[in-house]
Write a protein that holds these residues in place. Structure first.
Motif, mmCIF file in Angstrom:
data_model
loop_
_atom_site.group_PDB
_atom_site.id
_atom_site.type_symbol
_atom_site.label_atom_id
_atom_site.label_comp_id
_atom_site.label_asym_id
_atom_site.label_seq_id
_atom_site.Cartn_x
_atom_site.Cartn_y
_atom_site.Cartn_z
ATOM 1 N N ARG B 90 0.827 -1.199 0.000
ATOM 2 C CA ARG B 90 0.000 0.000 0.000
ATOM 3 C C ARG B 90 0.871 1.263 0.000
ATOM 4 O O ARG B 90 0.627 2.211 -0.734
ATOM 5 C CB ARG B 90 -0.916 0.000 1.225
ATOM 6 C CG ARG B 90 -1.890 1.184 1.263
ATOM 7 C CD ARG B 90 -2.398 1.427 2.678
ATOM 8 N NE ARG B 90 -1.264 1.632 3.575
ATOM 9 C CZ ARG B 90 -1.259 1.324 4.862
ATOM 10 N NH1 ARG B 90 -2.315 0.791 5.423
ATOM 11 N NH2 ARG B 90 -0.182 1.539 5.606
ATOM 12 N N LEU B 93 2.287 1.841 -3.481
ATOM 13 C CA LEU B 93 1.257 2.332 -4.400
ATOM 14 C C LEU B 93 0.901 3.784 -4.087
ATOM 15 O O LEU B 93 0.745 4.602 -4.985
ATOM 16 C CB LEU B 93 0.000 1.463 -4.328
ATOM 17 C CG LEU B 93 0.121 0.030 -4.851
ATOM 18 C CD1 LEU B 93 -1.198 -0.713 -4.654
ATOM 19 C CD2 LEU B 93 0.526 -0.008 -6.324
ATOM 20 N N ASP B 98 2.285 2.126 -9.901
ATOM 21 C CA ASP B 98 1.049 1.559 -10.439
ATOM 22 C C ASP B 98 0.950 0.074 -10.151
ATOM 23 O O ASP B 98 -0.136 -0.475 -10.037
ATOM 24 C CB ASP B 98 1.001 1.795 -11.950
ATOM 25 C CG ASP B 98 1.060 3.278 -12.243
ATOM 26 O OD1 ASP B 98 0.049 3.957 -12.038
ATOM 27 O OD2 ASP B 98 2.140 3.768 -12.625
ATOM 28 N N LYS B 99 2.114 -0.567 -10.092
ATOM 29 C CA LYS B 99 2.149 -2.007 -9.833
ATOM 30 C C LYS B 99 3.302 -2.290 -8.879
ATOM 31 O O LYS B 99 4.276 -1.547 -8.844
ATOM 32 C CB LYS B 99 2.370 -2.783 -11.141
ATOM 33 C CG LYS B 99 1.239 -2.615 -12.147
ATOM 34 C CD LYS B 99 1.469 -3.456 -13.404
ATOM 35 C CE LYS B 99 2.304 -2.741 -14.427
ATOM 36 N NZ LYS B 99 2.330 -3.429 -15.739
ATOM 37 N N ARG B 119 -6.836 -6.936 -2.074
ATOM 38 C CA ARG B 119 -6.839 -5.549 -1.598
ATOM 39 C C ARG B 119 -6.700 -4.543 -2.738
ATOM 40 O O ARG B 119 -7.376 -3.525 -2.756
ATOM 41 C CB ARG B 119 -5.696 -5.372 -0.590
ATOM 42 C CG ARG B 119 -5.532 -3.968 -0.035
ATOM 43 C CD ARG B 119 -6.672 -3.586 0.905
ATOM 44 N NE ARG B 119 -6.394 -2.291 1.522
ATOM 45 C CZ ARG B 119 -6.613 -1.121 0.939
ATOM 46 N NH1 ARG B 119 -7.120 -1.083 -0.262
ATOM 47 N NH2 ARG B 119 -6.330 0.004 1.561
ATOM 48 N N PHE B 120 -5.804 -4.805 -3.678
ATOM 49 C CA PHE B 120 -5.490 -3.787 -4.684
ATOM 50 C C PHE B 120 -5.907 -4.178 -6.101
ATOM 51 O O PHE B 120 -5.767 -3.391 -7.031
ATOM 52 C CB PHE B 120 -3.982 -3.495 -4.682
ATOM 53 C CG PHE B 120 -3.459 -3.148 -3.325
ATOM 54 C CD1 PHE B 120 -3.800 -1.941 -2.722
ATOM 55 C CD2 PHE B 120 -2.662 -4.036 -2.616
ATOM 56 C CE1 PHE B 120 -3.344 -1.626 -1.456
ATOM 57 C CE2 PHE B 120 -2.203 -3.729 -1.351
ATOM 58 C CZ PHE B 120 -2.543 -2.523 -0.764
ATOM 59 N N GLY B 121 -6.405 -5.376 -6.282
ATOM 60 C CA GLY B 121 -6.731 -5.849 -7.620
ATOM 61 C C GLY B 121 -5.538 -6.591 -8.197
ATOM 62 O O GLY B 121 -4.384 -6.222 -7.962
ATOM 63 N N ARG B 122 -5.834 -7.637 -8.994
ATOM 64 C CA ARG B 122 -4.716 -8.438 -9.484
ATOM 65 C C ARG B 122 -3.859 -7.670 -10.487
ATOM 66 O O ARG B 122 -2.692 -7.973 -10.677
ATOM 67 C CB ARG B 122 -5.187 -9.779 -10.038
ATOM 68 C CG ARG B 122 -6.037 -9.711 -11.293
ATOM 69 C CD ARG B 122 -6.085 -11.079 -11.974
ATOM 70 N NE ARG B 122 -6.601 -12.132 -11.092
ATOM 71 C CZ ARG B 122 -6.122 -13.387 -11.080
ATOM 72 N NH1 ARG B 122 -5.149 -13.738 -11.877
ATOM 73 N NH2 ARG B 122 -6.655 -14.278 -10.290
ATOM 74 N N GLN B 123 -4.451 -6.653 -11.112
ATOM 75 C CA GLN B 123 -3.680 -5.891 -12.108
ATOM 76 C C GLN B 123 -2.513 -5.137 -11.469
ATOM 77 O O GLN B 123 -1.606 -4.728 -12.173
ATOM 78 C CB GLN B 123 -4.599 -4.938 -12.876
ATOM 79 C CG GLN B 123 -4.901 -3.616 -12.206
ATOM 80 C CD GLN B 123 -5.676 -3.749 -10.912
ATOM 81 O OE1 GLN B 123 -6.529 -4.616 -10.769
ATOM 82 N NE2 GLN B 123 -5.372 -2.910 -9.945
ATOM 83 N N GLY B 181 -1.295 -10.723 -11.547
ATOM 84 C CA GLY B 181 -1.874 -10.194 -12.774
ATOM 85 C C GLY B 181 -0.870 -10.120 -13.902
ATOM 86 O O GLY B 181 -1.225 -9.847 -15.056
#
Lengths: 214, 272
Positions: B90, B93, B98-99, B119-123, B181
């Protein structure tokens, strides 16, 4: 200088968006509650990740009602990525009910050769679109997502891309604008799009005096 | 059409760019933000920072660097090295990445991949795998497919210094099931050698996963990038020294890719 509020609900990269807004000549206001929204001329709803946790965090910060009121008043909004998807009725990703401002659902991107859809993809828009003013047709923008919002009314779609199938990547309904890609990560073309948004917002602010919005 | 990406990788330590051969012999190669800015102008599709110091006391330096970069460079930024928890991800980010790429910590606790993806999305979750051929280079078979034995690769952690018991291809599949992702696959055998990407390793993985795969380790010239995509099935190709030392420009690599019929993002100053 117009003031662009950026809804901060606890995830994702706001540094880039705030800085990009600044670079295009507007004043970014990163807002974590409804009170801070009052001083803004335009609103950016960013976001990455899944819909359900995002809606939970928006609710916890008391931002759902103010965002709904803002958009219903016709004030300028730019949804980015998940911020676009949240405008629709709900998401298949986790079954979350979302803001319901645009009829339609967020569904998994069909027939994609790879998922997530990550990288620079060309964007095609039809006719004159103020949001894409000054950008070469077929310019590439940066995407990171697996789901895509499908409006019931195709008339709100202003641009499409292709990744296994064609899908909507930008929508417009009066001052409600949203893009599936990340303009703040899409180099010079992305900055131009953000500049176009702030210009649209500035014009809308002139057209609609604050007294009409009380 | 979705473009194939060219990604310069900046190994950073204590706020500086460094590069070694096979993960050792580090040499100072400049200021990360300056280099990232130059690469963005030259047509880089994305920037990767790998914090190879990854010492806890260096986190503040790294976060400051990420923020300075995100404020200066408007293309995607992936940051890896030393991220061990959801809260550390976190922080990275929020600093402007971005990743985030996970490596040793994901091997130690694979549930980290899933927790970060939820929590943050697989992307936003890249799993980086450092892989070496078995038997190790220097052994009699020397990883040669002509020897008849099926090719195998083992995953290494701690910057390639520590061997695990994980088959790299199986680990790649597992990481995707857990929520990765994107995969960043580095050949330890090839890294810094200029011997070309390990296209067999890439193909073994891209045949088995549906997420984008970034090829890393061994780029010497533009033709290697084309091979990583054509033969290895990679979606993106990453390199460090050949760009840092101006042996090849990003534009040259993209021109070679376009000439080979690959879709690239053309930018001002990049011959397409």
């Amino acid at each position: 200088m117009i003031r662009v509020a950026i809804a901060d609900y606890g995830a994702g990269n706001l540094v880039s968006i705030a800085r990009a807004i600044e670079v295009v000549g507007a004043q970014p206001l990163v807002i974590g509650d409804a009170e801070a929204l009052r001083g803004a001329d335009a609103l950016v709803v960013p976001g990455v990740g899944a819909a359900a946790p995002a809606m939970d965090r928006l609710r916890r910060r008391g931002l759902v009602e103010p965002i709904l009121a803002w958009i219903r008043a016709g004030r300028p909004v730019l949804g980015i990525c998940l911020g676009l998807q949240l405008l629709f009725d709900g998401s298949d990703e986790d079954g979350a009910a979302t803001l319901g401002l645009i009829p339609g659902r967020t569904v998994r991107l069909a027939n994609a050769p790879t998922l997530p859809h990550i990288g620079w993809n060309t964007v095609d828009w039809v006719g004159h679109q103020p949001l894409f003013e000054g950008i070469e047709p077929g310019a590439a923008f940066y995407f990171v997502h697996s789901y895509v919002a499908m409006p019931d009314d195709p008339g709100v779609v202003i641009a499409e891309s292709e990744h296994g199938s064609r899908f909507p990547v930008a929508i417009a309904r009066a001052n409600l604008l949203a893009v599936q890609f990340h303009p703040e990560r899409s180099g010079a073309d992305g900055l131009r799009l953000l500049a176009n948004f702030t210009a649209i917002a500035a014009a809308a602010t002139l057209d609609a005096p604050v007294t009409a919005l009380a | 059409m979705l473009s194939r990406r060219v990604i310069p990788c900046l190994d950073v330590a204590s706020g500086r760019v460094v590069k070694g051969t096979r993960f050792v012999d580090l040499v100072d190669e400049g200021d990360p933000v300056e280099l990232a800015t130059r690469y963005a102008a030259e047509g880089a599709d994305e920037i990767v920072y790998l914090d190879i110091s990854a010492a806890p006391e260096g986190r503040g330096t790294l976060l400051g660097l990420v923020e300075r970069t995100a404020r200066t460079v408007f293309i995607p930024l992936t940051v890896g090295g030393g991220v061990r928890s959801v809260s550390e991800m976190r922080d990275v980010l929020r600093a402007g990445a971005d990743k985030v790429s996970l490596n040793s910590a994901a091997v130690a606790d694979p549930t980290l991949i899933n927790r970060c993806a939820v929590r943050f999305g697989r992307q936003a979750v890249v799993v980086a795998i450092d892989a070496a051929r078995e038997p190790a280079a220097g052994d009699s078979a020397a990883g040669d497919s002509a020897a008849g034995a099926p090719l195998r690769w083992t995953a290494y952690v701690r910057g390639g210094r520590e061997r695990t018991e994980l088959d790299a291809v199986a680990w790649a599949e597992r990481a995707v099931e857990l929520g990765a992702g994107e995969l960043l696959i580095t050949s330890i055998d090839r890294d810094g050698t200029g011997a070309g990407f390990d296209t067999e390793l890439l193909r073994a993985i891209t045949d088995r996963v549906g997420v984008p795969v970034i090829a890393s380790g061994g780029a010497a010239g533009p033709a290697d990038f084309v091979r990583a995509i054509r033969e290895g099935g990679a979606d993106a190709v990453l390199a460090a020294s050949i760009f840092h030392r101006r042996i090849h420009a990003i534009g040259e690599v993209k021109a070679a890719m376009a000439a080979a019929g690959l879709v690239i993002r053309s930018t001002a100053g990049v011959a397409a």
